[in-house]
Design a protein around this motif. Sequence first.
Motif, mmCIF file in Angstrom:
data_model
loop_
_atom_site.group_PDB
_atom_site.id
_atom_site.type_symbol
_atom_site.label_atom_id
_atom_site.label_comp_id
_atom_site.label_asym_id
_atom_site.label_seq_id
_atom_site.Cartn_x
_atom_site.Cartn_y
_atom_site.Cartn_z
ATOM 1 N N PHE A 165 -50.138 118.131 2.783
ATOM 2 C CA PHE A 165 -50.496 118.325 0.909
ATOM 3 C C PHE A 165 -48.480 118.043 1.294
ATOM 4 O O PHE A 165 -48.101 118.037 0.198
ATOM 5 C CB PHE A 165 -50.672 119.478 0.947
ATOM 6 N N LEU A 166 -47.989 118.715 2.139
ATOM 7 C CA LEU A 166 -46.283 119.334 1.780
ATOM 8 C C LEU A 166 -45.992 117.560 1.709
ATOM 9 O O LEU A 166 -44.626 117.198 0.757
ATOM 10 C CB LEU A 166 -45.696 119.810 2.729
ATOM 11 N N VAL A 167 -46.412 117.061 2.820
ATOM 12 C CA VAL A 167 -45.739 115.180 2.883
ATOM 13 C C VAL A 167 -46.415 115.111 1.543
ATOM 14 O O VAL A 167 -44.415 114.106 0.674
ATOM 15 C CB VAL A 167 -46.789 113.879 3.589
ATOM 16 N N ALA A 168 -47.147 114.899 0.612
ATOM 17 C CA ALA A 168 -47.700 114.954 -0.305
ATOM 18 C C ALA A 168 -46.381 114.868 -1.532
ATOM 19 O O ALA A 168 -46.057 114.384 -2.490
ATOM 20 C CB ALA A 168 -49.329 115.218 -1.480
ATOM 21 N N PHE A 169 -46.451 116.543 -1.350
ATOM 22 C CA PHE A 169 -45.204 117.054 -2.741
ATOM 23 C C PHE A 169 -43.939 116.327 -2.526
ATOM 24 O O PHE A 169 -43.215 115.783 -3.807
ATOM 25 C CB PHE A 169 -45.509 118.699 -2.244
ATOM 26 N N HIS A 170 -43.326 116.758 -1.164
ATOM 27 C CA HIS A 170 -41.832 115.937 -0.548
ATOM 28 C C HIS A 170 -41.846 114.438 -1.901
ATOM 29 O O HIS A 170 -41.058 113.733 -2.058
ATOM 30 C CB HIS A 170 -41.471 116.036 0.626
ATOM 31 N N GLN A 171 -43.572 113.204 -1.263
ATOM 32 C CA GLN A 171 -43.072 112.348 -1.854
ATOM 33 C C GLN A 171 -43.705 111.153 -2.903
ATOM 34 O O GLN A 171 -43.183 109.730 -2.305
ATOM 35 C CB GLN A 171 -43.228 111.326 -0.209
ATOM 36 N N ASN A 172 -44.973 111.910 -2.871
ATOM 37 C CA ASN A 172 -45.436 111.923 -3.994
ATOM 38 C C ASN A 172 -44.980 110.208 -5.044
ATOM 39 O O ASN A 172 -45.091 109.385 -6.015
ATOM 40 C CB ASN A 172 -46.742 112.369 -4.883
ATOM 41 N N LYS A 173 -43.867 111.582 -5.941
ATOM 42 C CA LYS A 173 -43.258 111.309 -6.749
ATOM 43 C C LYS A 173 -42.712 110.219 -6.745
ATOM 44 O O LYS A 173 -42.249 108.868 -7.680
ATOM 45 C CB LYS A 173 -42.723 112.150 -7.662
ATOM 46 N N ASP A 205 -40.599 105.132 5.880
ATOM 47 C CA ASP A 205 -40.216 104.185 6.871
ATOM 48 C C ASP A 205 -41.344 104.183 7.593
ATOM 49 O O ASP A 205 -40.867 102.865 8.388
ATOM 50 C CB ASP A 205 -39.906 105.833 7.993
ATOM 51 N N TRP A 206 -42.498 103.873 8.243
ATOM 52 C CA TRP A 206 -43.535 103.674 8.580
ATOM 53 C C TRP A 206 -43.191 102.733 7.703
ATOM 54 O O TRP A 206 -44.259 101.056 8.703
ATOM 55 C CB TRP A 206 -44.863 104.544 8.766
ATOM 56 N N LEU A 207 -44.304 101.941 6.319
ATOM 57 C CA LEU A 207 -44.253 100.930 5.726
ATOM 58 C C LEU A 207 -42.879 99.463 6.163
ATOM 59 O O LEU A 207 -43.076 98.839 6.154
ATOM 60 C CB LEU A 207 -44.424 101.332 4.352
ATOM 61 N N VAL A 256 -55.381 110.276 -1.388
ATOM 62 C CA VAL A 256 -55.729 108.840 -0.602
ATOM 63 C C VAL A 256 -56.077 108.332 -1.166
ATOM 64 O O VAL A 256 -55.374 107.029 -1.114
ATOM 65 C CB VAL A 256 -57.108 109.104 0.105
ATOM 66 N N ASN A 257 -57.371 108.024 -2.961
ATOM 67 C CA ASN A 257 -57.652 107.554 -3.387
ATOM 68 C C ASN A 257 -56.346 105.767 -4.586
ATOM 69 O O ASN A 257 -57.217 105.542 -5.139
ATOM 70 C CB ASN A 257 -58.629 107.669 -4.590
ATOM 71 N N TRP A 302 -49.539 103.760 0.561
ATOM 72 C CA TRP A 302 -49.094 104.252 1.532
ATOM 73 C C TRP A 302 -49.727 105.709 1.695
ATOM 74 O O TRP A 302 -49.442 106.646 3.229
ATOM 75 C CB TRP A 302 -48.005 105.222 0.119
ATOM 76 N N TYR A 303 -50.735 105.543 1.843
ATOM 77 C CA TYR A 303 -51.756 106.094 2.077
ATOM 78 C C TYR A 303 -53.128 105.409 3.123
ATOM 79 O O TYR A 303 -54.018 105.995 3.067
ATOM 80 C CB TYR A 303 -52.899 107.302 0.969
ATOM 81 N N SER A 304 -52.478 103.917 3.521
ATOM 82 C CA SER A 304 -53.698 103.022 3.983
ATOM 83 C C SER A 304 -53.841 103.548 5.428
ATOM 84 O O SER A 304 -53.977 102.853 6.381
ATOM 85 C CB SER A 304 -52.945 102.004 3.474
ATOM 86 N N PHE A 305 -53.433 104.414 6.073
ATOM 87 C CA PHE A 305 -53.158 104.563 7.472
ATOM 88 C C PHE A 305 -54.661 105.665 7.906
ATOM 89 O O PHE A 305 -54.889 106.012 7.760
ATOM 90 C CB PHE A 305 -52.023 105.730 8.194
ATOM 91 N N GLY A 306 -54.598 105.218 9.034
ATOM 92 C CA GLY A 306 -55.676 105.764 9.689
ATOM 93 C C GLY A 306 -56.436 107.139 9.945
ATOM 94 O O GLY A 306 -57.669 108.024 9.330
#
Length: 569
Positions: A68-76, A465-467, A162-163, A168-172
């Motif tokens: 959720f921390l990653v989501a808060f920092h990067q989702n927007k 970075d991953w993408l 995720v949905n 961006w949320y396609s990782f296993g």
Amino acid sequence: MRSDGPAMAAPEEPLRRRKAGAAGLAPESPPGPGRDPAGCPARLRAGTFWLTRIVLLKALAFVYFVAFLVAFHQNKQLIGDRGLLPCRVYLRSVQQHFRGQVSWETVSYAPTVLWLLDWSHMDFNLDALALLGLGISSFILVSGCANMVLMAALWVLYTSLVNVGQIWYSFGWESQLLETGFLGIFLCPLWTLSPLPRGTPTSRIVLWGYRWLIFRIMLGAGLIKIRGDQCWRDLTCMDFHYETQPVPNPVAYFLHHSPWWFHRFETLSNHFLELVVPFFVFLGRQMCILHGALQILFQMVLIISGNLSFLNWLTIVPSLACFDDATLGFLFPSRPGCLKDQVLRMQEEEARGARAPRTRAGSVARHTVNLALGVLVAWLSVPVVLNLLSPRQVMNSSFNPLRIVNTYGAFGSITKERTEIILQGTASPNASAPDAKWEDYEFKCKPGDLRRRPCLISPYHHRLDWLMWFAAFQTYEHNEWIIHLAGKLLANDAQALSLLALNPFAGRAPPRWVRGEHYRYKFSRPGGTHAAEGKWWIRKRLGPYFPPLSFQDLKGYFRSREWPYPKPE
């Protein structure tokens, strides 16, 4: 009677006290609860899982917190109102696919609470979901207690992200967190908030659900390797892995230069841990504990040797279900009244046949729910098991939209060369002029500047970075978002630039042109010429990734995809 007993030294003491001391066979006072006759803390007995539940909940809450921390920092920046792939556009496309209605089919295709919210303020919605998740996970992490309501809320919140997260949320590990979190709902009582809810013992069905999960994770990872890249069979994959993994860390630099025999040992160990050790979970308590210990050790090694997001931290969670209270007791203090002492009392009461009071209706309902969970997991595991047995095994896939039981795997193929996309901008009016000065943008973690030390960020995750690592294997036509990113760089867009480490045009006019260059990267050799110059990497240009682009080039591109047109800042 012994002449030096307490009775002889103090004849005025009560007769009962004198007899006890004179006999020399009993202490002056009975041992307290949770202590043996010598007054030392008693050992927890095997077979109960009260402390196991606390450790499981804290570990799961920690991973949720990071996610959720990653989501808060990067989702927007990624899926917000002006994100690289706005989720509003995605939801609208799903809605149009189902004839423009928000029907059961629509919601089941992309389960998310965002269907119920106002889309005109998607940034606010995304932040609200992330902050609510952060608050709940923080409470569980600190307190070690939860109920089904809180755990279900965490699962619904992350499912909702995720949905709509698209690529961006396609990782296993996203599906793995949802499966792990779904099982976590049934670890807890319905309403009670207590670390030791005496009326709700830890469900053995849930524990076996976690053991079944870690078995599938590890065996799936092992089988996909054996069936995949030839280098896993000839034991050479580790010659390349540390250099070509998505986001190497400083330790990977040195491990890459290990002797050849060490890399062969690593590959053989990997096969043993992923293809043999998983079966230990079914071979009794001692072997199950050994399985859990080996898998946790394995995950810690992976954490040290690479930045694989929170994947390895998450994989530790189901491994904890291999340990009972007797195994995990060392993690808890032994002072009177503490959690460990309370569990000792509960074990003693159970041994005497005194059970915690439970309502018959509540107990029946609980057993029914646990049994239904076991049947559901078994039913949903059928296609997963068939996939494991298939020579055409697929990894990191779901057979149901809620991702309750999934397939897993990692690094079925290993890239032998590392390629990187380097984004560059120039203020020159003519992009093809020989004297045009092109300046590099730097990302938070992916390789770029040859002298920059590889980052160390696990369990945090820089999604962009991953993408960029995946995009380097393909063309920009397969990754339209990278053109959207180029357009935002042309505008010096502050939101998009917050995903980067360095903007060469900070404090001045934005670039007139942006381009993508394709490079091959290799680690420098320790003690070599490049390393002596402070370079961790050496690189060679392969050619253009996408040509120089200007604002005018992108107007039609943005309009056709319903992307908000960036305004220069």
